[in-house]
Design a protein around this motif. Sequence first.
Motif, PDB file in Angstrom:
ATOM      1  N   LYS A  75      91.132  47.932  -3.582  1.00 14.65           N
ATOM      2  CA  LYS A  75      91.958  49.139  -3.403  1.00 14.65           C
ATOM      3  C   LYS A  75      91.526  49.925  -2.167  1.00 14.65           C
ATOM      4  O   LYS A  75      92.362  50.454  -1.436  1.00 14.65           O
ATOM      5  CB  LYS A  75      91.844  50.045  -4.644  1.00 14.65           C
ATOM      6  N   ASN A  95      94.038  51.111   0.723  1.00 19.67           N
ATOM      7  CA  ASN A  95      94.272  52.537   0.947  1.00 19.67           C
ATOM      8  C   ASN A  95      94.395  52.879   2.425  1.00 19.67           C
ATOM      9  O   ASN A  95      94.961  53.900   2.790  1.00 19.67           O
ATOM     10  CB  ASN A  95      93.140  53.371   0.332  1.00 19.67           C
ATOM     11  N   ARG A 129     101.018  47.474  -0.704  1.00 18.94           N
ATOM     12  CA  ARG A 129     100.613  48.005  -2.012  1.00 18.94           C
ATOM     13  C   ARG A 129      99.701  47.051  -2.756  1.00 18.94           C
ATOM     14  O   ARG A 129      98.857  47.481  -3.529  1.00 18.94           O
ATOM     15  CB  ARG A 129     101.865  48.272  -2.862  1.00 18.94           C
ATOM     16  N   GLU A 130      99.890  45.762  -2.548  1.00 21.67           N
ATOM     17  CA  GLU A 130      99.073  44.786  -3.275  1.00 21.67           C
ATOM     18  C   GLU A 130      99.074  43.449  -2.550  1.00 21.67           C
ATOM     19  O   GLU A 130     100.096  43.037  -1.989  1.00 21.67           O
ATOM     20  CB  GLU A 130      99.643  44.592  -4.700  1.00 21.67           C
TER      21      GLU A 130
END
Lengths: 79, 252
Positions: B35, B39, B45-46
């Motif tokens: 993450k 960030n 997002r993934e």
Amino acid sequence: MKIQKFLKKVGMRAILNRFDDDVKVIRTMLKIECEFSSPSTLNTVIATFKEELKEKISENRNFFRYQKIVQDLIKKIGE
Amino acid sequence: MITLDRVRLLVPENKVTEVNEEAFYTVNEKISVKKEILNNVIGVREISYINNSFLLDVSGKITAANGNLGLIHKNNIKEIFEKIDNTGILRFNSSPVEASQVLYLDVTKDVEVENPLETLTAIELLATQRKHKNKILDYKNSGLIIKPHAKSVSDSLAIYLKYKEIIQNKSPKNLIYIEKIGIETIEKIKKTVRLERHLGTFKDIRKAFKTNSKKIRLKEILHSKKNPVKDKFCEITSSNGDDWFTAGTEVF
């Protein structure tokens, strides 16, 4: 037949679209849909019906403007 | 032209030549990028490794620039894969557009209107007439989302004020995004209404794009001539004329 039930059956938009000061169209609709014991009963129903419609139109005074906004939006989404 | 705000893709591993293994971690047998790394990458997002493929969850924000909110479309999809490549997490051996399979989509359309608040009210009023099919809920405190009552259907339409949604989000990632697009851009979108059709299952995607493809490829979606946002919007506001009740069709 209950007027509300009748409104639901024919569609509120249809009624609003067709509504004008004389209730000729509504009278025809009612004649087809309901059986009345006498002409005066029919007149009473129409009078009540007209009042209800006026109320509905008042509640939805922005209805047509909103409908136009949505139609314009559909055109833009399609561009 | 089809524009997407978000897409979840499966890229076959043979399209990836290099993987920065240090960027990944394993939780409950799921291998994903940490993450703290994501960030710092706007618009991604993934990234996960699942069944010999890489799952990429990408937002249009990846292409955001001064004056541009960022959306994914056929003309910038190669650039998007280059941007992911430039993060150093994954390296692609060629553009994986043809090979990528779509799992989830937000088909998006931004529309300029005279009065955004009145537009939302108008949509809500017309959508309310089909409450027997859909429910209307608040969406990010910036608009509304119209979802079917049926739990098996994921197909929904969000209609919201993009300006309000951006300024209300105080997350660090969003602040970087605002910096990227510029304050003046936010001022310019005060009259923009965003419509997003969320498609979460293969069945819903096939229905929206009117396709029978067994595997739904990204290329097929981006080159589609269909207009899933318009179709859904007409359906929820009963503008298709297919609903005798709201269209006012006489039934006797």
